[in-house]
Scaffold this motif. Structure first.
Motif, mmCIF file in Angstrom:
data_model
loop_
_atom_site.group_PDB
_atom_site.id
_atom_site.type_symbol
_atom_site.label_atom_id
_atom_site.label_comp_id
_atom_site.label_asym_id
_atom_site.label_seq_id
_atom_site.Cartn_x
_atom_site.Cartn_y
_atom_site.Cartn_z
ATOM 1 N N PRO A 163 9.097 -6.752 -5.268
ATOM 2 C CA PRO A 163 10.489 -6.380 -4.975
ATOM 3 C C PRO A 163 11.285 -7.548 -4.400
ATOM 4 C CG PRO A 163 8.957 -4.767 -4.071
ATOM 5 C CD PRO A 163 8.132 -5.923 -4.531
ATOM 6 N N ASN A 164 12.533 -7.678 -4.828
ATOM 7 C CA ASN A 164 13.422 -8.707 -4.286
ATOM 8 C C ASN A 164 14.853 -8.177 -4.296
ATOM 9 O OD1 ASN A 164 14.773 -9.532 -6.893
ATOM 10 N ND2 ASN A 164 12.639 -9.946 -7.422
ATOM 11 N N LEU A 165 15.773 -8.960 -3.739
ATOM 12 C CA LEU A 165 17.158 -8.491 -3.586
ATOM 13 C C LEU A 165 17.845 -8.196 -4.919
ATOM 14 C CD1 LEU A 165 18.614 -10.612 -0.639
ATOM 15 C CD2 LEU A 165 17.699 -8.292 -0.615
ATOM 16 N N ASP A 166 17.394 -8.856 -5.991
ATOM 17 C CA ASP A 166 18.003 -8.583 -7.298
ATOM 18 C C ASP A 166 17.831 -7.126 -7.720
ATOM 19 O OD1 ASP A 166 18.903 -11.148 -7.577
ATOM 20 O OD2 ASP A 166 17.177 -11.849 -8.723
ATOM 21 N N ASP A 167 16.819 -6.459 -7.160
ATOM 22 C CA ASP A 167 16.579 -5.052 -7.501
ATOM 23 C C ASP A 167 17.674 -4.132 -6.970
ATOM 24 O OD1 ASP A 167 14.094 -5.369 -8.920
ATOM 25 O OD2 ASP A 167 13.140 -5.755 -6.992
ATOM 26 N N ILE A 193 30.763 13.267 10.835
ATOM 27 C CA ILE A 193 30.173 11.983 10.459
ATOM 28 C C ILE A 193 29.136 12.271 9.375
ATOM 29 C CG2 ILE A 193 30.600 10.827 12.649
ATOM 30 C CD1 ILE A 193 27.907 11.674 13.614
ATOM 31 N N GLY A 194 28.455 11.259 8.879
ATOM 32 C CA GLY A 194 27.517 11.561 7.807
ATOM 33 C C GLY A 194 26.609 10.417 7.414
ATOM 34 N N THR A 195 25.704 10.718 6.500
ATOM 35 C CA THR A 195 24.792 9.744 5.902
ATOM 36 C C THR A 195 25.186 9.567 4.440
ATOM 37 O OG1 THR A 195 22.959 10.404 7.344
ATOM 38 C CG2 THR A 195 22.379 9.291 5.278
ATOM 39 N N ILE A 196 25.229 8.317 3.974
ATOM 40 C CA ILE A 196 25.547 8.030 2.570
ATOM 41 C C ILE A 196 24.346 7.302 1.962
ATOM 42 C CG2 ILE A 196 27.194 6.964 0.978
ATOM 43 C CD1 ILE A 196 29.158 6.789 3.346
ATOM 44 N N PHE A 197 23.990 7.634 0.718
ATOM 45 C CA PHE A 197 22.848 6.953 0.096
ATOM 46 C C PHE A 197 23.026 6.800 -1.408
ATOM 47 C CE2 PHE A 197 21.942 11.481 0.091
ATOM 48 C CZ PHE A 197 21.458 11.719 -1.194
ATOM 49 N N GLY A 198 22.343 5.798 -1.941
ATOM 50 C CA GLY A 198 22.300 5.581 -3.379
ATOM 51 C C GLY A 198 20.886 5.157 -3.760
ATOM 52 N N ILE A 199 20.473 5.483 -4.973
ATOM 53 C CA ILE A 199 19.096 5.211 -5.412
ATOM 54 C C ILE A 199 19.105 4.443 -6.732
ATOM 55 C CG2 ILE A 199 16.873 6.235 -6.055
ATOM 56 C CD1 ILE A 199 17.714 8.733 -4.440
ATOM 57 N N TYR A 200 18.354 3.332 -6.766
ATOM 58 C CA TYR A 200 18.105 2.569 -7.990
ATOM 59 C C TYR A 200 16.616 2.666 -8.315
ATOM 60 C CZ TYR A 200 22.543 -0.008 -7.257
ATOM 61 O OH TYR A 200 23.856 -0.375 -7.077
ATOM 62 N N MET A 201 16.250 2.277 -9.532
ATOM 63 C CA MET A 201 14.833 2.198 -9.873
ATOM 64 C C MET A 201 14.509 0.780 -10.334
ATOM 65 S SD MET A 201 12.430 4.672 -12.226
ATOM 66 C CE MET A 201 13.041 4.194 -13.824
ATOM 67 N N MET A 202 13.352 0.263 -9.917
ATOM 68 C CA MET A 202 12.919 -1.055 -10.373
ATOM 69 C C MET A 202 12.754 -1.038 -11.883
ATOM 70 S SD MET A 202 10.136 -2.396 -7.552
ATOM 71 C CE MET A 202 9.745 -3.840 -8.530
ATOM 72 N N LYS A 203 13.209 -2.099 -12.538
ATOM 73 C CA LYS A 203 13.181 -2.140 -14.000
ATOM 74 C C LYS A 203 11.781 -2.379 -14.553
ATOM 75 C CE LYS A 203 17.954 -3.716 -14.179
ATOM 76 N NZ LYS A 203 18.860 -4.847 -14.391
ATOM 77 N N ASP A 204 10.973 -3.115 -13.828
ATOM 78 C CA ASP A 204 9.609 -3.372 -14.293
ATOM 79 C C ASP A 204 8.711 -3.633 -13.091
ATOM 80 O OD1 ASP A 204 10.130 -6.117 -13.571
ATOM 81 O OD2 ASP A 204 11.155 -6.339 -15.497
ATOM 82 N N ASP A 205 7.463 -3.878 -13.363
ATOM 83 C CA ASP A 205 6.475 -4.055 -12.288
ATOM 84 C C ASP A 205 6.492 -5.500 -11.798
ATOM 85 O OD1 ASP A 205 4.479 -3.528 -10.533
ATOM 86 O OD2 ASP A 205 2.849 -3.675 -11.990
ATOM 87 N N HIS A 206 7.097 -5.721 -10.624
ATOM 88 C CA HIS A 206 7.141 -7.064 -10.052
ATOM 89 C C HIS A 206 7.276 -6.948 -8.539
ATOM 90 C CE1 HIS A 206 11.458 -6.047 -10.713
ATOM 91 N NE2 HIS A 206 11.575 -6.599 -9.520
ATOM 92 N N SER A 214 0.807 -1.222 0.000
ATOM 93 C CA SER A 214 0.000 0.000 0.000
ATOM 94 C C SER A 214 0.845 1.280 0.000
ATOM 95 C CB SER A 214 -0.939 0.015 1.214
ATOM 96 O OG SER A 214 -0.183 0.051 2.415
ATOM 97 N N ARG A 215 2.154 1.171 0.361
ATOM 98 C CA ARG A 215 3.014 2.354 0.434
ATOM 99 C C ARG A 215 4.195 2.240 -0.534
ATOM 100 N NH1 ARG A 215 3.852 3.463 6.831
ATOM 101 N NH2 ARG A 215 3.763 5.625 6.191
ATOM 102 N N ARG A 216 4.040 1.407 -1.504
ATOM 103 C CA ARG A 216 5.157 1.041 -2.364
ATOM 104 C C ARG A 216 5.283 1.958 -3.579
ATOM 105 N NH1 ARG A 216 5.089 -5.206 -3.295
ATOM 106 N NH2 ARG A 216 5.572 -5.195 -1.061
ATOM 107 N N GLY A 217 6.544 2.216 -3.980
ATOM 108 C CA GLY A 217 6.821 2.981 -5.198
ATOM 109 C C GLY A 217 7.826 2.256 -6.068
ATOM 110 N N ARG A 218 8.528 3.008 -6.921
ATOM 111 C CA ARG A 218 9.416 2.388 -7.914
ATOM 112 C C ARG A 218 10.883 2.383 -7.528
ATOM 113 N NH1 ARG A 218 8.770 5.721 -13.167
ATOM 114 N NH2 ARG A 218 8.900 7.460 -11.687
ATOM 115 N N TYR A 219 11.245 3.030 -6.420
ATOM 116 C CA TYR A 219 12.666 3.238 -6.138
ATOM 117 C C TYR A 219 13.206 2.333 -5.026
ATOM 118 C CZ TYR A 219 12.004 7.300 -9.072
ATOM 119 O OH TYR A 219 11.709 8.101 -10.138
#
Length: 352
Positions: free
Chosen positions: A161-165, A146-159, A122-127
């Motif tokens: 979510p799993n670790l391969d993403d 000190i700091g926060t580090i982040f990276g963003i991917y996008m899901m390739k298609d509608d499925h 219900s709260r899911r998106g593409r990233y």
């Protein structure tokens, strides 16, 4: 009252305005990425406030999950057996909640959690977001950045979510960045079209563009490495550091600068040039820094700023991780400096 000065202050390039400007260049954009970044920025502001207050906040105290709370910052143990500060726990909770509440994420990988977080449908998106909520936390008690580090991917298609993403090479990232909490709060971001730095103005509560289009110098005068590990280094690393200290070509020796907080060391390298090294060694044969949320985001930023990132075997962003907490050696920084260490590893490989 200086009305002219006040008027000038309203014409600032805030990070929100910057991201909206970028969005306007993509007519097909629905604004999801902008909303996600705004939630990351909110998380950074919250953690900055908590870091500044240290243990003076009741919320910070409640984040301690240990049986005893001494009022200090070092009473918890992390899931990987390393010392974990209470601020680590708080920061992790802040970013998990900020990212889930954005409604734009589907899977989250945090340095503090053994397993990935799959966002409820219900709260899911593409990233997909990978992050270290509080890098360098062992330095909290002595006031080092000190700091926060982040990276963003996008899901390739509608499925589902799993670790391969998220177990993708770093070159597939859409964006990466870090927020450094130090004498000032600085957020450095790349969405794949260069690198920009924003500094938090406490009086406005806004990140203001202060370092537009950051370009790392092609060659630097600084090297950054933990020389306490020197006895365990491999040949190429030892030769490179020796060359930094005792150059044989008549050039000046490089200066050693090592803070021990990756965000702070990489930030200095990005602005001043040089090289940051965290090699594999006899003690840590796979390296120590985590691929997904430390090596990849910092390598992405370095390449976007005109530098390089190398693992000792290949371009860092070409790595394909097999586990979410996988580690890797890393050499990143000015283009020419990384070329030198690449040449040493190539020569070593020829001998073998």
């Amino acid at each position: 009252m200086d009305h002219a000065a006040d008027a000038h202050r309203t014409d600032l390039m805030t990070i929100t305005r910057y991201v909206l400007n970028e969005q306007s260049r993509h007519p097909e954009s629905r604004g999801d990425f902008t909303i996600l970044l705004n939630h990351i920025v909110l998380g950074c502001k919250f953690v900055c406030s908590a870091v500044n207050k240290a243990c003076g906040s009741s919320k910070t105290h409640r984040s301690c999950r240990g049986d005893k709370c001494s009022g200090k910052l070092s009473t918890c143990v992390s899931i990987k057996g390393e010392e974990q500060k209470k601020l680590d726990v708080l920061s992790n909770e802040v970013f998990i909640k900020a990212l889930v509440s954005s409604g734009r994420t589907c899977i989250l990988v945090s340095e503090e959690d053994e397993e990935a977080t799959i966002v409820e449908p219900s709260r899911r998106g593409r990233y997909c977001v990978v992050f270290d909520p509080l890098d360098g936390s062992s330095n909290i008690d002595c006031g080092v950045s000190i700091g926060t580090i982040f990276g963003i991917y996008m899901m390739k298609d509608d499925h589902e979510p799993n670790l391969d993403d998220v177990l993708q090479p770093g070159k597939n990232m859409l964006a990466a960045g870090y927020c450094m909490y130090g004498s000032s709060c600085t957020l450095v971001l790349s969405t794949g079209a260069g690198v920009n730095g924003f500094t938090l103005d406490p009086s406005l509560g806004e990140f203001i563009l202060t370092h537009p289009d950051i370009k790392i110098p092609k060659k630097g005068k600084i090297y950054s490495v933990n020389e306490g590990n020197a006895k365990n280094w491999d040949g190429p690393t030892a030769k490179y550091v020796e060359k930094c200290k005792y150059p044989k070509d008549g050039s000046s020796a490089k200066s050693l600068r090592y803070i021990g907080s990756m965000v702070a060391d990489v930030h200095r390298t990005l602005l001043y040039g040089g090289i940051f090294l965290y090699p594999a060694d006899k003690k840590s044969p796979s390296g120590k820094l985590r691929v997904l949320y430390e090596v990849f985001p910092m390598s992405f930023l370095m390449e976007q700023a005109g530098g390089q990132a190398f693992t000792g075997k290949q371009r860092a962003l070409d790595l394909v991780p097999k586990k979410i907490h996988e580690r890797s050696p890393i050499f990143l920084g000015s283009y020419d400096d990384v070329e030198e260490i690449k040449a040493l590893y190539a020569a070593e490989e020829k001998k073998e």
